[in-house]
Design a protein around this motif. Structure first.
Motif, PDB file in Angstrom:
ATOM      1  N   MET A   1       0.826  -1.192   0.000  1.00 30.93           N
ATOM      2  CA  MET A   1       0.000   0.000   0.000  1.00 30.93           C
ATOM      3  C   MET A   1       0.865   1.249   0.000  1.00 30.93           C
ATOM      4  O   MET A   1       2.055   1.180  -0.182  1.00 30.93           O
ATOM      5  CB  MET A   1      -0.927  -0.011   1.204  1.00 30.93           C
ATOM      6  CG  MET A   1      -1.942  -1.109   1.161  1.00 30.93           C
ATOM      7  SD  MET A   1      -2.975  -0.874  -0.284  1.00 30.93           S
ATOM      8  CE  MET A   1      -4.364  -1.791   0.136  1.00 30.93           C
ATOM      9  N   THR A   2       0.260   2.368   0.253  1.00 32.19           N
ATOM     10  CA  THR A   2       0.963   3.650   0.171  1.00 32.19           C
ATOM     11  C   THR A   2       1.798   3.958   1.406  1.00 32.19           C
ATOM     12  O   THR A   2       2.648   4.827   1.358  1.00 32.19           O
ATOM     13  CB  THR A   2      -0.026   4.802  -0.038  1.00 32.19           C
ATOM     14  OG1 THR A   2      -0.886   4.885   1.090  1.00 32.19           O
ATOM     15  CG2 THR A   2      -0.822   4.622  -1.305  1.00 32.19           C
ATOM     16  N   GLY A   3       1.528   3.306   2.521  1.00 32.41           N
ATOM     17  CA  GLY A   3       2.228   3.616   3.748  1.00 32.41           C
ATOM     18  C   GLY A   3       1.716   4.881   4.410  1.00 32.41           C
ATOM     19  O   GLY A   3       2.337   5.421   5.312  1.00 32.41           O
ATOM     20  N   VAL A   4       0.564   5.367   3.939  1.00 27.93           N
ATOM     21  CA  VAL A   4      -0.034   6.589   4.453  1.00 27.93           C
ATOM     22  C   VAL A   4      -1.229   6.217   5.316  1.00 27.93           C
ATOM     23  O   VAL A   4      -2.046   5.389   4.919  1.00 27.93           O
ATOM     24  CB  VAL A   4      -0.499   7.493   3.284  1.00 27.93           C
ATOM     25  CG1 VAL A   4      -1.178   8.745   3.793  1.00 27.93           C
ATOM     26  CG2 VAL A   4       0.676   7.845   2.395  1.00 27.93           C
ATOM     27  N   PRO A   5      -1.350   6.794   6.503  1.00 23.51           N
ATOM     28  CA  PRO A   5      -2.508   6.485   7.351  1.00 23.51           C
ATOM     29  C   PRO A   5      -3.817   6.844   6.641  1.00 23.51           C
ATOM     30  O   PRO A   5      -3.880   7.828   5.892  1.00 23.51           O
ATOM     31  CB  PRO A   5      -2.315   7.384   8.575  1.00 23.51           C
ATOM     32  CG  PRO A   5      -0.916   7.864   8.515  1.00 23.51           C
ATOM     33  CD  PRO A   5      -0.463   7.774   7.106  1.00 23.51           C
ATOM     34  N   VAL A   6      -4.837   6.045   6.871  1.00 19.93           N
ATOM     35  CA  VAL A   6      -6.135   6.268   6.243  1.00 19.93           C
ATOM     36  C   VAL A   6      -6.647   7.676   6.535  1.00 19.93           C
ATOM     37  O   VAL A   6      -7.202   8.342   5.659  1.00 19.93           O
ATOM     38  CB  VAL A   6      -7.159   5.214   6.727  1.00 19.93           C
ATOM     39  CG1 VAL A   6      -8.543   5.520   6.204  1.00 19.93           C
ATOM     40  CG2 VAL A   6      -6.727   3.818   6.278  1.00 19.93           C
ATOM     41  N   ALA A   7      -6.440   8.163   7.731  1.00 18.89           N
ATOM     42  CA  ALA A   7      -6.911   9.495   8.122  1.00 18.89           C
ATOM     43  C   ALA A   7      -6.334  10.591   7.233  1.00 18.89           C
ATOM     44  O   ALA A   7      -6.947  11.644   7.050  1.00 18.89           O
ATOM     45  CB  ALA A   7      -6.567   9.768   9.577  1.00 18.89           C
ATOM     46  N   ALA A   8      -5.170  10.346   6.635  1.00 21.42           N
ATOM     47  CA  ALA A   8      -4.538  11.360   5.790  1.00 21.42           C
ATOM     48  C   ALA A   8      -5.322  11.617   4.512  1.00 21.42           C
ATOM     49  O   ALA A   8      -5.152  12.646   3.871  1.00 21.42           O
ATOM     50  CB  ALA A   8      -3.111  10.928   5.448  1.00 21.42           C
ATOM     51  N   PHE A   9      -6.189  10.691   4.143  1.00 19.86           N
ATOM     52  CA  PHE A   9      -6.967  10.847   2.915  1.00 19.86           C
ATOM     53  C   PHE A   9      -8.219  11.702   3.124  1.00 19.86           C
ATOM     54  O   PHE A   9      -8.961  11.941   2.194  1.00 19.86           O
ATOM     55  CB  PHE A   9      -7.349   9.479   2.337  1.00 19.86           C
ATOM     56  CG  PHE A   9      -6.158   8.741   1.811  1.00 19.86           C
ATOM     57  CD1 PHE A   9      -5.746   8.917   0.504  1.00 19.86           C
ATOM     58  CD2 PHE A   9      -5.430   7.896   2.622  1.00 19.86           C
ATOM     59  CE1 PHE A   9      -4.636   8.257   0.007  1.00 19.86           C
ATOM     60  CE2 PHE A   9      -4.320   7.220   2.134  1.00 19.86           C
ATOM     61  CZ  PHE A   9      -3.931   7.406   0.823  1.00 19.86           C
ATOM     62  N   PHE A  10      -8.428  12.147   4.325  1.00 17.25           N
ATOM     63  CA  PHE A  10      -9.597  12.964   4.642  1.00 17.25           C
ATOM     64  C   PHE A  10      -9.131  14.253   5.291  1.00 17.25           C
ATOM     65  O   PHE A  10      -8.195  14.260   6.063  1.00 17.25           O
ATOM     66  CB  PHE A  10     -10.541  12.197   5.570  1.00 17.25           C
ATOM     67  CG  PHE A  10     -10.964  10.884   5.002  1.00 17.25           C
ATOM     68  CD1 PHE A  10     -12.006  10.810   4.091  1.00 17.25           C
ATOM     69  CD2 PHE A  10     -10.298   9.726   5.328  1.00 17.25           C
ATOM     70  CE1 PHE A  10     -12.393   9.608   3.535  1.00 17.25           C
ATOM     71  CE2 PHE A  10     -10.670   8.504   4.784  1.00 17.25           C
ATOM     72  CZ  PHE A  10     -11.713   8.452   3.882  1.00 17.25           C
ATOM     73  N   GLY A  11      -9.775  15.354   4.958  1.00 18.69           N
ATOM     74  CA  GLY A  11      -9.395  16.634   5.533  1.00 18.69           C
ATOM     75  C   GLY A  11      -8.286  17.280   4.743  1.00 18.69           C
ATOM     76  O   GLY A  11      -8.039  16.956   3.586  1.00 18.69           O
ATOM     77  N   THR A  12      -7.574  18.190   5.368  1.00 16.50           N
ATOM     78  CA  THR A  12      -6.508  18.934   4.712  1.00 16.50           C
ATOM     79  C   THR A  12      -5.207  18.153   4.792  1.00 16.50           C
ATOM     80  O   THR A  12      -4.754  17.810   5.885  1.00 16.50           O
ATOM     81  CB  THR A  12      -6.315  20.302   5.397  1.00 16.50           C
ATOM     82  OG1 THR A  12      -7.559  20.987   5.383  1.00 16.50           O
ATOM     83  CG2 THR A  12      -5.273  21.126   4.688  1.00 16.50           C
ATOM     84  N   PRO A  13      -4.579  17.872   3.644  1.00 13.38           N
ATOM     85  CA  PRO A  13      -3.317  17.132   3.661  1.00 13.38           C
ATOM     86  C   PRO A  13      -2.214  17.917   4.371  1.00 13.38           C
ATOM     87  O   PRO A  13      -2.191  19.145   4.347  1.00 13.38           O
ATOM     88  CB  PRO A  13      -2.977  16.968   2.184  1.00 13.38           C
ATOM     89  CG  PRO A  13      -4.265  17.178   1.462  1.00 13.38           C
ATOM     90  CD  PRO A  13      -5.071  18.120   2.303  1.00 13.38           C
ATOM     91  N   ALA A  14      -1.287  17.193   4.962  1.00 12.80           N
ATOM     92  CA  ALA A  14      -0.222  17.820   5.737  1.00 12.80           C
ATOM     93  C   ALA A  14       0.904  18.362   4.859  1.00 12.80           C
ATOM     94  O   ALA A  14       1.587  19.295   5.242  1.00 12.80           O
ATOM     95  CB  ALA A  14       0.341  16.804   6.725  1.00 12.80           C
ATOM     96  N   SER A  15       1.087  17.785   3.672  1.00 14.49           N
ATOM     97  CA  SER A  15       2.192  18.227   2.830  1.00 14.49           C
ATOM     98  C   SER A  15       1.796  18.171   1.360  1.00 14.49           C
ATOM     99  O   SER A  15       0.871  17.474   0.976  1.00 14.49           O
ATOM    100  CB  SER A  15       3.413  17.342   3.072  1.00 14.49           C
ATOM    101  OG  SER A  15       3.149  16.039   2.590  1.00 14.49           O
ATOM    102  N   ARG A  16       2.518  18.895   0.539  1.00 12.82           N
ATOM    103  CA  ARG A  16       2.241  18.925  -0.908  1.00 12.82           C
ATOM    104  C   ARG A  16       2.383  17.547  -1.545  1.00 12.82           C
ATOM    105  O   ARG A  16       1.528  17.143  -2.304  1.00 12.82           O
ATOM    106  CB  ARG A  16       3.168  19.953  -1.577  1.00 12.82           C
ATOM    107  CG  ARG A  16       2.895  20.151  -3.034  1.00 12.82           C
ATOM    108  CD  ARG A  16       1.688  21.051  -3.267  1.00 12.82           C
ATOM    109  NE  ARG A  16       0.639  20.267  -3.883  1.00 12.82           N
ATOM    110  CZ  ARG A  16      -0.657  20.478  -3.728  1.00 12.82           C
ATOM    111  NH1 ARG A  16      -1.096  21.443  -2.973  1.00 12.82           N
ATOM    112  NH2 ARG A  16      -1.543  19.740  -4.316  1.00 12.82           N
TER     113      ARG A  16
END
Length: 59
Positions: A1-16
């Motif tokens: 997978m992407t190695g990105v937490p699921v929560a990162a796909f919702f709301g404002t992203p932390a980085s470009r």
């Protein structure tokens, strides 16, 4: 997978880069035709290969 937490796909992203990844995934999901996806992957692979070689692949 992407190695990105699921929560990162919702709301404002932390980085470009993360925001770009999320946009890429959403765009990919919107492409329904398998032939179109194959074409998109071919372009992405060519660009990535060009970047690895130190040059830009043709558009």
């Amino acid at each position: 997978m992407t190695g990105v937490p699921v929560a990162a796909f919702f709301g404002t992203p932390a980085s470009r880069p993360l925001a770009d990844l999320i946009e890429l995934i959403r765009l990919w999901q919107s492409v329904a035709d398998e032939e179109d996806r194959i074409e998109i992957l071919a372009v992405a692979r060519a660009r990535a290969a060009g970047a690895k070689d130190g040059g830009a692949a043709p558009a």
